[in-house]
Structures are given as structure tokens and as C-alpha cells.
Motif scaffolding. Structure first.
Motif, short mmCIF file in Angstrom:
data_model
loop_
_atom_site.label_atom_id
_atom_site.label_comp_id
_atom_site.label_asym_id
_atom_site.label_seq_id
_atom_site.Cartn_x
_atom_site.Cartn_y
_atom_site.Cartn_z
N SER A 105 0.83 -1.21 0.00
CA SER A 105 0.00 0.00 0.00
C SER A 105 0.86 1.26 0.00
N MET A 106 1.89 1.26 0.85
CA MET A 106 2.76 2.43 0.92
C MET A 106 3.49 2.65 -0.40
N LEU A 107 4.04 1.60 -0.97
CA LEU A 107 4.81 1.74 -2.21
C LEU A 107 3.93 2.17 -3.37
N MET A 108 2.72 1.63 -3.44
CA MET A 108 1.81 2.00 -4.52
C MET A 108 1.45 3.48 -4.42
N ASN A 109 1.17 3.94 -3.21
CA ASN A 109 0.81 5.35 -3.03
C ASN A 109 2.00 6.28 -3.24
N LEU A 110 3.17 5.85 -2.83
CA LEU A 110 4.38 6.64 -3.10
C LEU A 110 4.61 6.76 -4.60
N ASP A 111 4.41 5.66 -5.31
CA ASP A 111 4.61 5.67 -6.76
C ASP A 111 3.63 6.64 -7.42
N LEU A 112 2.38 6.61 -6.97
CA LEU A 112 1.37 7.53 -7.53
C LEU A 112 1.73 8.98 -7.26
N ALA A 113 2.46 9.21 -6.15
CA ALA A 113 2.89 10.56 -5.80
C ALA A 113 4.23 10.93 -6.42
N GLY A 114 4.79 10.02 -7.22
CA GLY A 114 6.03 10.32 -7.91
C GLY A 114 7.29 9.94 -7.17
N VAL A 115 7.17 9.08 -6.16
CA VAL A 115 8.34 8.65 -5.39
C VAL A 115 8.64 7.19 -5.69
N SER A 116 9.87 6.90 -6.09
CA SER A 116 10.30 5.53 -6.35
C SER A 116 11.07 5.01 -5.15
N ALA A 117 10.54 3.95 -4.52
CA ALA A 117 11.21 3.27 -3.41
C ALA A 117 11.02 1.78 -3.64
N SER A 118 11.33 0.97 -2.64
CA SER A 118 11.29 -0.47 -2.83
C SER A 118 10.84 -1.17 -1.56
N GLY A 119 10.35 -2.40 -1.73
CA GLY A 119 10.01 -3.22 -0.57
C GLY A 119 11.15 -4.10 -0.14
N GLY A 120 12.26 -4.05 -0.86
CA GLY A 120 13.42 -4.90 -0.55
C GLY A 120 14.27 -5.05 -1.78
#
Length: 383
Positions: A310-325
Motif C-alpha cells: 500500500s505504501m509503495l503504490m501510493n508513493l509511486d502515484l505521488a512520484g516517489v520511487s522506493a522499494s520493498g526490498g
């Protein structure tokens, strides 16, 4: 929408200098380093110069450097090459850790199906191996010990020098996956008890599809690819000349600016932590990994009550690229094997997000990302 890329542990953009080196080599004309004509000799010279540069950076001999097609190939070649060579000497035990990259863990498990005995060392709550556990596991029947320098998910640094000394005492081959650590930790192979070392270009602003394997002179090793006589008969296959040239340029820059890179990553990381604390408040997130013995560019956080997806999907929609691992397994729904090995709660494991920093990141991006995370957090928790 301006994007924020906080996933440098997965891959990095090529630096302008590495890209220029790649283009110059790629557009110089056809060149197979195994050919005897002028084009071939030029390609061979480019590779030789790159090999000499790595030897200087790593404090080893140029003849000990093998270029590969990736970090995974380097890890696999190290493990298979040393394990099979050591078995001829009556050694059939492999020792590794529970938090290794899958390029190491899965290779070790495959070797187990080939008759090798495998010991997987546990880690503490910070993801660090206890030296006493390693010492108890390594004996005179051990073929190879594989321990990563710095973890790709948490950044935790392992005591590779101490483990390597114990492995050397028992004549076991010591392999270190330094893919994430290279460019952030000093690596002097004259001083470190390391027999095999794996690196990858695309983690240090070089091109994808190029890796390196260091094999200390005298180390039991047999090739895993058979074909031509490239790389002194240790790795068959036509060399990726532009990739190798660009890898060398990226490595030269990374090692030449090592302290600057460390300081920059620490600055962005620190700014993100401070701002997250301000925006989210106490108890809303927890850090995974060692607080001190760690790489500077990786930050793994668990956000209480919010799933990683959920966090990664919402970050991506906000333009932030991160990872779950690990980028190699982030498409999987399986929980992180690294965090699971640390024996932290299942809630922390399932809510973990990895942020990793590098070239081009700023404090301003960290502050902006913290505000975005706080907004997402509040929205998801209100649901």
C-alpha cells in the motif's frame, strides 16, 4: 509532476562521465578483443586499461580481475568455481548467511543438491552475523564461506575481515559479495582476507549487464562457462567492451569520491529521518538494520499498520520511487527473507519500505518525500 528516485540500491542512472565513456567505446567501430587485427587489438587495449584501473582501485593484480555479465554471474561463478575445485581437495561444506542476496543463497542451495553440505548462519535483530557462530561453523572440511560486505535491504555491514581470517586459518575460500558496499566502503584486497570478490557496475552509476569477479592468485577455482579462451580461460564469452570501459570510469569516480559519496548519502538519509519524525510523530515508524554498522545510502523503515504494498503504490502515484526490498524479488508477494531472518515481528516485515540514495538526491527531496509519506500514512490509517 517531478519524480523522486530513492531506489539507488536497485539500480542507478549512468553518470555523464560513464555514459560518455560507453558511447566513445561503442562508436569507435567493431572490436572483438580476441581478434588479432587492429580493431581487435584496440578493444583488447581498452579492456586491459580497465583491468589495470580496477587492480589499482582494489589493490590487487590485474591478472586477478575477471569481467562478467552481472553481479549475479560473479556470485555464481565464485561459488560454483571454488566449490567444485575445493571438492577435489576433499572439502564439501559451504557456509553462508541467512541474509545474503538470492544470487548467493540460491546458488548455495543448488550446490546443496549437488552433494555439498550447507550451513546458513543466523543473524541478530539488526541483521548482523555473530562471529562466534561463524567460527563454530567453519572447519577443515569447509570449501567456501560466502558473506556479503553490506546488505542490500538493510545496509547492515558484516564482520567480513574477522570471518575471513578464520576461514583462512582453516584453508577455506572466502567470498564476499560487495555489490552494495563498493563505492561506499574502502576495499583493500592487499589487507583483507578475501579470496573472491563480486562487484556490479549498475550499482555505482555504471551500465547494467557488467560485473566483476576478483580471484586471488592461488585460489582453487574452475570456470563455469566453457567456450573461448577469454579472461585467461576463466570466463568464456566475448567481452562487453563499452560496458567494461564505462564500468571502469564509474568505479574510478566512485572510489575517487568515496568520502564525498558517503557524506552526501548520510546527509539525505539524516534529513529524511528528521523530517519523518517531525511529520509523523513518535512511534509511527521504526528502522530496520544496524544503527551504526551500516552502509550510508540505505534506509529500511517499517510503518506501523501500513502494508509495504500500500505504501509503495501510493508513493509511486505521488512520484516517489522506493522499494520493498531487493529489486530482484520486489515483484513477489513473499516477505523479505532478510527481515524474516532478523526475527522481527511479522508486522514490521510486512510494512517495510527501503529508501536508498545516490547521485542527484537532495535534502529538499528528502523533506518533500517525508511530507508525502505523512499524507499517505494519515490517509491509509484513517481508512
Amino acid at each position: 509532476m517531478n519524480s523522486i528516485y530513492f531506489d539507488h540500491a536497485a539500480t542507478t542512472a549512468m553518470s555523464p562521465e560513464a555514459l560518455e565513456a560507453y558511447i566513445e567505446a561503442a562508436t569507435a567501430g567493431p572490436g572483438n578483443a580476441s581478434s588479432l587485427h587492429a580493431h581487435g587489438r584496440t578493444a583488447k587495449e581498452r579492456i586491459s586499461l580497465a583491468r589495470d584501473l580496477f587492480a589499482s582501485l582494489l589493490q590487487c593484480e590485474a591478472s586477478e580481475i575477471i569481467f562478467t555479465g552481472s553481479g549475479t554471474e560473479s556470485d555464481n561463478s565464485a561459488l560454483y568455481g571454488a566449490a567444485y575445485a575445493q571438492r577435489k581437495r576433499g572439502r564439501n561444506r559451504i557456509v553462508t548467511t541467512a541474509v545474503e542476496h538470492h544470487a548467493v543463497l540460491n546458488a548455495c542451495r543448488h550446490l546443496e543438491t549437488q552433494g555439498f553440505s550447507l550451513t546458513v548462519l543466523p543473524v541478530d535483530e539488526y541483521g548482523r552475523v555473530e562471529l562466534s557462530d561463524a567460527m563454530a561453523a567453519i572447519d577443515d572440511t569447509t570449501a567456501i564461506v560466502s558473506v556479503m560486505a553490506g546488505n542490500n535491504e538493510t545496509g547492515t555491514i558484516q564482520p567480513i575481515a574477522e570471518i575471513g581470517e578464520w576461514a583462512r586459518k582453516h584453508k577455506a575460500v572466502m567470498h564476499v559479495d560487495a555489490v552494495q558496499a563498493f563505492g561506499y566502503l574502502e576495499i583493500n584486497l592487499k589487507e583483507l582476507p578475501i579470496d573472491l570478490l563480486s562487484l556490479s557496475a549498475h550499482k555505482i552509476n555504471g551500465p547494467q549487464g557488467v560485473g566483476l569477479l576478483y580471484v586471488r592468485k592461488g585460489t582453487p577455482f574452475q570456470p563455469t562457462l566453457y567456450g573461448g579462451s577469454q579472461e585467461r580461460n576463466r570466463r568464456a564469452g566475448t567481452e562487453n567492451v563499452p560496458g567494461i570501459v564505462a564500468f571502469a570510469k564509474a568505479a574510478e569516480l566512485a572510489c575517487g569520491q568515496l568520502q564525498r559519496r558517503r557524506n552526501h548519502a548520510e546527509e539525505v538519509r539524516g534529513a529524511l529521518l528528521v523530517k519523518l519524525q517531525e511529520e509523523l510523530g513518535p512511534g509511527q515508524f521504526v528502522m530496520n538494520g544496524h544503527p551504526d554498522e551500516r552502509l550510508p545510502h540505505i534506509l529500511n523503515l517499517s510503518f506501523a499498520g501500513i502494508s509495504s504494498e500500500s505504501m509503495l503504490m501510493n508513493l509511486d502515484l505521488a512520484g516517489v520511487s522506493a522499494s520493498g526490498g531487493s529489486a530482484c524479488t520486489s515483484g513477489s508477494l513473499k516477505p523479505s527473507h532478510v527481515l524474516s531472518a532478523m526475527k522481527i515481528s511479522s508486522e514490521r516485515v510486512s510494512s517495510a519500505v527501503r529508501f536508498s540514495f545516490g547521485l542527484g538526491n537532495t535534502r529538499e527531496e528528502a523533506n518533500k518525500m517525508a511530507k508525502i509519506t505523512a499524507t499517505i500514512s494519515a490517509r491509509l490509517r484513517n481508512r
